[in-house]
Design an enzyme around this catalytic site. Structure first.
Site, PDB file in Angstrom:
ATOM      1  N   LYS A   8     -39.498 -17.026   1.569  1.00  0.00           N
ATOM      2  CA  LYS A   8     -40.766 -16.333   2.237  1.00  0.00           C
ATOM      3  C   LYS A   8     -41.522 -17.832   2.361  1.00  0.00           C
ATOM      4  O   LYS A   8     -42.568 -17.411   2.926  1.00  0.00           O
ATOM      5  CB  LYS A   8     -41.422 -16.484   0.242  1.00  0.00           C
ATOM      6  CG  LYS A   8     -40.467 -15.256  -0.042  1.00  0.00           C
ATOM      7  CD  LYS A   8     -40.946 -14.807  -1.661  1.00  0.00           C
ATOM      8  CE  LYS A   8     -41.052 -16.037  -2.750  1.00  0.00           C
ATOM      9  NZ  LYS A   8     -39.484 -15.832  -2.803  1.00  0.00           N
ATOM     10  N   ARG A  83     -46.171 -12.335  -8.867  1.00  0.00           N
ATOM     11  CA  ARG A  83     -45.234 -12.262  -9.418  1.00  0.00           C
ATOM     12  C   ARG A  83     -44.646 -11.765 -10.934  1.00  0.00           C
ATOM     13  O   ARG A  83     -43.576 -11.385 -11.340  1.00  0.00           O
ATOM     14  CB  ARG A  83     -44.246 -14.546  -9.189  1.00  0.00           C
ATOM     15  CG  ARG A  83     -43.434 -13.925  -8.275  1.00  0.00           C
ATOM     16  CD  ARG A  83     -43.220 -16.133  -8.545  1.00  0.00           C
ATOM     17  NE  ARG A  83     -42.054 -16.668  -8.209  1.00  0.00           N
ATOM     18  CZ  ARG A  83     -41.824 -17.542  -7.756  1.00  0.00           C
ATOM     19  NH1 ARG A  83     -43.285 -17.275  -6.598  1.00  0.00           N
ATOM     20  NH2 ARG A  83     -40.760 -18.538  -7.538  1.00  0.00           N
ATOM     21  N   ARG A 122     -28.539 -24.862  -0.255  1.00  0.00           N
ATOM     22  CA  ARG A 122     -29.692 -25.229   1.142  1.00  0.00           C
ATOM     23  C   ARG A 122     -29.107 -27.000   1.323  1.00  0.00           C
ATOM     24  O   ARG A 122     -28.503 -27.717  -0.111  1.00  0.00           O
ATOM     25  CB  ARG A 122     -30.904 -25.956  -0.242  1.00  0.00           C
ATOM     26  CG  ARG A 122     -31.075 -24.599  -0.415  1.00  0.00           C
ATOM     27  CD  ARG A 122     -33.267 -24.942  -0.079  1.00  0.00           C
ATOM     28  NE  ARG A 122     -33.724 -23.919  -1.402  1.00  0.00           N
ATOM     29  CZ  ARG A 122     -34.550 -22.744  -1.628  1.00  0.00           C
ATOM     30  NH1 ARG A 122     -35.384 -22.293  -0.309  1.00  0.00           N
ATOM     31  NH2 ARG A 122     -34.964 -22.306  -2.622  1.00  0.00           N
ATOM     32  N   ARG A 128     -33.758 -28.476  -3.235  1.00  0.00           N
ATOM     33  CA  ARG A 128     -35.382 -29.067  -4.435  1.00  0.00           C
ATOM     34  C   ARG A 128     -34.503 -29.295  -5.599  1.00  0.00           C
ATOM     35  O   ARG A 128     -33.905 -28.372  -6.176  1.00  0.00           O
ATOM     36  CB  ARG A 128     -36.282 -27.178  -4.423  1.00  0.00           C
ATOM     37  CG  ARG A 128     -37.005 -27.348  -3.076  1.00  0.00           C
ATOM     38  CD  ARG A 128     -37.577 -26.220  -3.451  1.00  0.00           C
ATOM     39  NE  ARG A 128     -37.886 -25.431  -4.070  1.00  0.00           N
ATOM     40  CZ  ARG A 128     -38.234 -23.782  -3.846  1.00  0.00           C
ATOM     41  NH1 ARG A 128     -38.967 -23.863  -3.340  1.00  0.00           N
ATOM     42  NH2 ARG A 128     -38.250 -23.203  -5.713  1.00  0.00           N
ATOM     43  N   ARG A 139     -33.636 -18.015 -11.834  1.00  0.00           N
ATOM     44  CA  ARG A 139     -34.618 -17.411 -11.203  1.00  0.00           C
ATOM     45  C   ARG A 139     -33.819 -16.007 -10.711  1.00  0.00           C
ATOM     46  O   ARG A 139     -35.251 -15.352 -10.605  1.00  0.00           O
ATOM     47  CB  ARG A 139     -34.572 -18.816 -10.347  1.00  0.00           C
ATOM     48  CG  ARG A 139     -35.836 -19.628  -9.984  1.00  0.00           C
ATOM     49  CD  ARG A 139     -35.409 -21.956  -8.933  1.00  0.00           C
ATOM     50  NE  ARG A 139     -36.004 -20.605  -8.257  1.00  0.00           N
ATOM     51  CZ  ARG A 139     -35.527 -20.885  -7.147  1.00  0.00           C
ATOM     52  NH1 ARG A 139     -34.167 -21.933  -7.104  1.00  0.00           N
ATOM     53  NH2 ARG A 139     -36.050 -21.286  -5.774  1.00  0.00           N
TER      54      ARG A 139
END
Ligand code: AMP
Length: 183
Positions: A8, A83, A122, A128, A139
């Site tokens: 996103k 969300r 990642r 992150r 998540r």
């Protein structure tokens, strides 16, 4: 909209630049508040570290504030928001009060195995603090429980839903997205 790891942020940024509009990312606003150690940032931190959603009223406050700032005549792209159904309802009020109708909702579709691969893979420069395997799992769970129903909510409220393929190279996905928007 789309699950965590769908791209996103990346696609939203490219699209915003292409359309000449600002991108308003609640995730980025929250990370900024944390970095600046504001009261709101401190409040959000615990939720974000666990992979949970920050309370609706906090996020709705941030979005309302952002929309009261300098306005781009061409509009804006909201990224990672709403969300929850409560956020979608709140957004609808915020937009009505400001006479800014919602043109549509873009949903970036990516299969779950691919999401896990992307999130846990990642590289150091993009990773992150909420990319640990436990947080990624949480998540994704939160996404399914809280955010997926929002897509249905929009369909029930006659909002134009644009389903885009979120698998492929960054360029391929962006081209597909623009094509869908043009049509
Ligand atoms: P993101 O950068 O969009 O993946 O967001 C990172 C984290 O910020 C999420 O895991 C949530 O903890 C929080 N967050 C971002 N956007 C929202 C939102 N719309 N509602 C609640 N929490 C959010």
């Amino acid at each position: 909209m789309g699950p965590p790891g769908a791209g996103k942020g990346t696609q939203g940024e490219l699209l915003a630049r292409h359309m000449g509009v600002p991108r308003l990312s609640t995730g980025e606003m929250l990370r900024e508040a944390r970095a600046n150690r504001t009261e709101l940032g401190r409040r959000a931190q615990a939720y974000m570290e666990l992979g949970d959603l920050v309370p609706d009223e906090v996020v709705l406050g941030l979005v309302a504030e952002a929309l009261d700032g300098p306005r781009s005549p061409a509009g804006f792209i909201l990224d990672g928001f709403p969300r929850t159904i409560a956020q979608a309802e709140g957004l609808s009020e915020i937009l009505q009060e400001r006479s800014t109708p919602l043109d549509g909702v873009i949903f970036l579709e990516v299969p779950e195995e691919e999401l896990v691969r992307r999130l846990t893979g990642r590289s150091a420069n993009e990773s992150r603090s909420d990319d640990s395997p436990e947080t990624v799992h949480r998540r994704l769970q939160v996404y399914q429980a809280e955010t997926e129903p929002v897509i249905r909510w929009y369909a029930d409220h006659d909002v134009r839903l644009i389903e885009a393929d979120g698998v492929g190279s960054i360029e391929e996905i962006q081209i597909g997205l623009r094509r869908l928007l043009d049509s």
